[in-house]
Design an enzyme around this catalytic site. Structure first.
Site, mmCIF file in Angstrom:
data_model
loop_
_atom_site.group_PDB
_atom_site.id
_atom_site.type_symbol
_atom_site.label_atom_id
_atom_site.label_comp_id
_atom_site.label_asym_id
_atom_site.label_seq_id
_atom_site.Cartn_x
_atom_site.Cartn_y
_atom_site.Cartn_z
ATOM 1 N N ARG A 238 0.864 -1.172 0.000
ATOM 2 C CA ARG A 238 0.000 0.000 0.000
ATOM 3 C C ARG A 238 0.896 1.216 0.000
ATOM 4 O O ARG A 238 1.991 1.212 0.563
ATOM 5 C CB ARG A 238 -0.925 0.015 1.233
ATOM 6 C CG ARG A 238 -2.126 -0.918 1.099
ATOM 7 C CD ARG A 238 -3.098 -0.422 0.043
ATOM 8 N NE ARG A 238 -4.286 -1.259 -0.074
ATOM 9 C CZ ARG A 238 -4.442 -2.200 -1.012
ATOM 10 N NH1 ARG A 238 -3.471 -2.440 -1.873
ATOM 11 N NH2 ARG A 238 -5.555 -2.898 -1.076
ATOM 12 N N GLU A 267 -2.908 7.961 -3.588
ATOM 13 C CA GLU A 267 -3.415 7.441 -4.848
ATOM 14 C C GLU A 267 -4.827 7.950 -5.144
ATOM 15 O O GLU A 267 -5.668 7.970 -4.241
ATOM 16 C CB GLU A 267 -3.410 5.912 -4.743
ATOM 17 C CG GLU A 267 -3.522 5.153 -6.017
ATOM 18 C CD GLU A 267 -3.237 3.667 -5.792
ATOM 19 O OE1 GLU A 267 -4.049 2.854 -6.273
ATOM 20 O OE2 GLU A 267 -2.238 3.332 -5.137
ATOM 21 N N HIS A 285 -1.154 0.854 -10.380
ATOM 22 C CA HIS A 285 -1.785 -0.151 -9.505
ATOM 23 C C HIS A 285 -2.295 -1.343 -10.332
ATOM 24 O O HIS A 285 -3.478 -1.672 -10.329
ATOM 25 C CB HIS A 285 -2.921 0.474 -8.704
ATOM 26 C CG HIS A 285 -3.178 -0.236 -7.411
ATOM 27 N ND1 HIS A 285 -3.426 0.415 -6.230
ATOM 28 C CD2 HIS A 285 -3.215 -1.562 -7.101
ATOM 29 C CE1 HIS A 285 -3.615 -0.466 -5.258
ATOM 30 N NE2 HIS A 285 -3.486 -1.671 -5.770
#
Length: 319
Positions: A238, A267, A285
């Site tokens: 993450r 993000e 991602h």
């Protein structure tokens, strides 16, 4: 039939199965739900199938009052966008989809390892720019990955899958840090006692811990400072596990050799300072971005829902 809200478009095969078992509302917007949508979802549906970016915070549960929803079946292994304690206090079960994502995420880690070490993204940009002047013996020399030392931060399912690929595929020696003792890392490896020791020993470090308050900025300026100047950092966990400002500084000054990122601290915002650097590979991602993988994730989420409403314990309850 129980009413189910699916918060984003999913593979058609998943939606078809969902409609066989639930009264489905499919939200067509690809952006995360806003506050009003999340409150309404908790109030008006028996179950919600959310995913990354749907920020079910304690405040959202408080505003929903006594929710109709009884379960959040998260699409994805990471669930740091859900306040699990607040969900449980409101009477909701939370599940996720581990296992389905392991191999795909490990594959992206190896992709980033190779791209960063061998300067693949930088080279691709050079060719596209029209400025490539042809091969020569000292052009774009990178780090030879075979036989190097891999450091893994977080030796869970994904960490082990990465270690297997690196050791058996590239002959890499493996060291790792894990908060608890790992009885079987599944490859010849050494568990070190601190993050700093792993960072200092490794030529390539891969971060594979779950996102949580406990792992926020786990990779900070101190950890980055322990790395060798030729070493590369890979993050497929993450974004907020890595202190992005500290990473940018380490890359700008040449403190580390490079980085490969699939996730970002805020993000989808990626700082211009990061985008401007040649010694970092940036992916949007893509960790689980294969149709069969996303289908498996969706079906696992539906299995969790089916078990719950059949009065059984879902296989992937988040504790």
């Amino acid at each position: 039939m129980e009413k189910l809200l699916i918060s984003r478009p999913l593979p058609l095969a998943v939606v078809a199965v969902a409609r066989q078992h639930f009264d489905v509302t499919l939200r067509e917007n690809t952006l995360p739900m806003d506050e009003a949508e999340m409150v309404e979802a908790l109030q008006n549906y028996d179950a919600v199938l959310p995913t990354l970016g749907d920020l079910f915070s304690a405040d959202i549960f408080a505003k929903a009052g006594a929710p109709r929803a009884r379960i959040l079946a998260n699409f994805g292994v990471g669930y740091n966008h859900i306040d699990v304690a607040a969900a449980k206090a409101a009477g909701l079960t939370v599940t996720n989809t581990p296992g389905a994502v392991t191999d795909a995420t490990a594959d992206i880690a190896l992709t980033l390892m190779l791209m960063s070490a061998r300067r693949a993204a930088e080279g691709e940009r050079l060719v596209r720019s029209g400025n490539w002047q042809g091969w020569h013996p000292t052009q774009m020399l990178g780090l030879h990955m075979s036989g190097k030392i891999l450091g893994v931060i977080g030796m869970g399912r994904i960490g082990k899958a990465i270690a297997k690929r690196a050791h058996y595929g590239f002959g890499m020696d493996v060291v790792f840090y894990n908060r608890s003792q790992v009885a079987d890392a599944e490859v010849p490896s050494g568990q070190l006692v601190s993050i700093a020791e792993v960072m200092a020993a490794a030529d390539i470090v891969v971060v594979a811990v779950p996102g949580s308050p406990a792992t926020h900025h786990m990779i900070n300026a101190g950890a980055l400072g322990a790395m060798q100047s030729h070493a590369h950092l890979i993050n497929i966990s993450r974004g907020d596990v890595v202190d992005e400002a500290a990473l940018i500084a380490a890359l700008q000054t040449g403190q580390i050799g490079g980085a490969g990122l699939d996730v970002y601290e805020h993000e989808p915002e990626v700082p211009e300072a990061l985008r401007a650097l040649d010694n970092v590979t940036l992916l949007p991602h893509l960790g689980t971005a294969a149709e069969e993988v996303r289908t498996d994730m969706g079906l696992m989420a539906l299995d969790n829902l089916a078990a719950f409403f059949d009065g059984k314990a879902p296989g992937n309850i988040v504790s």
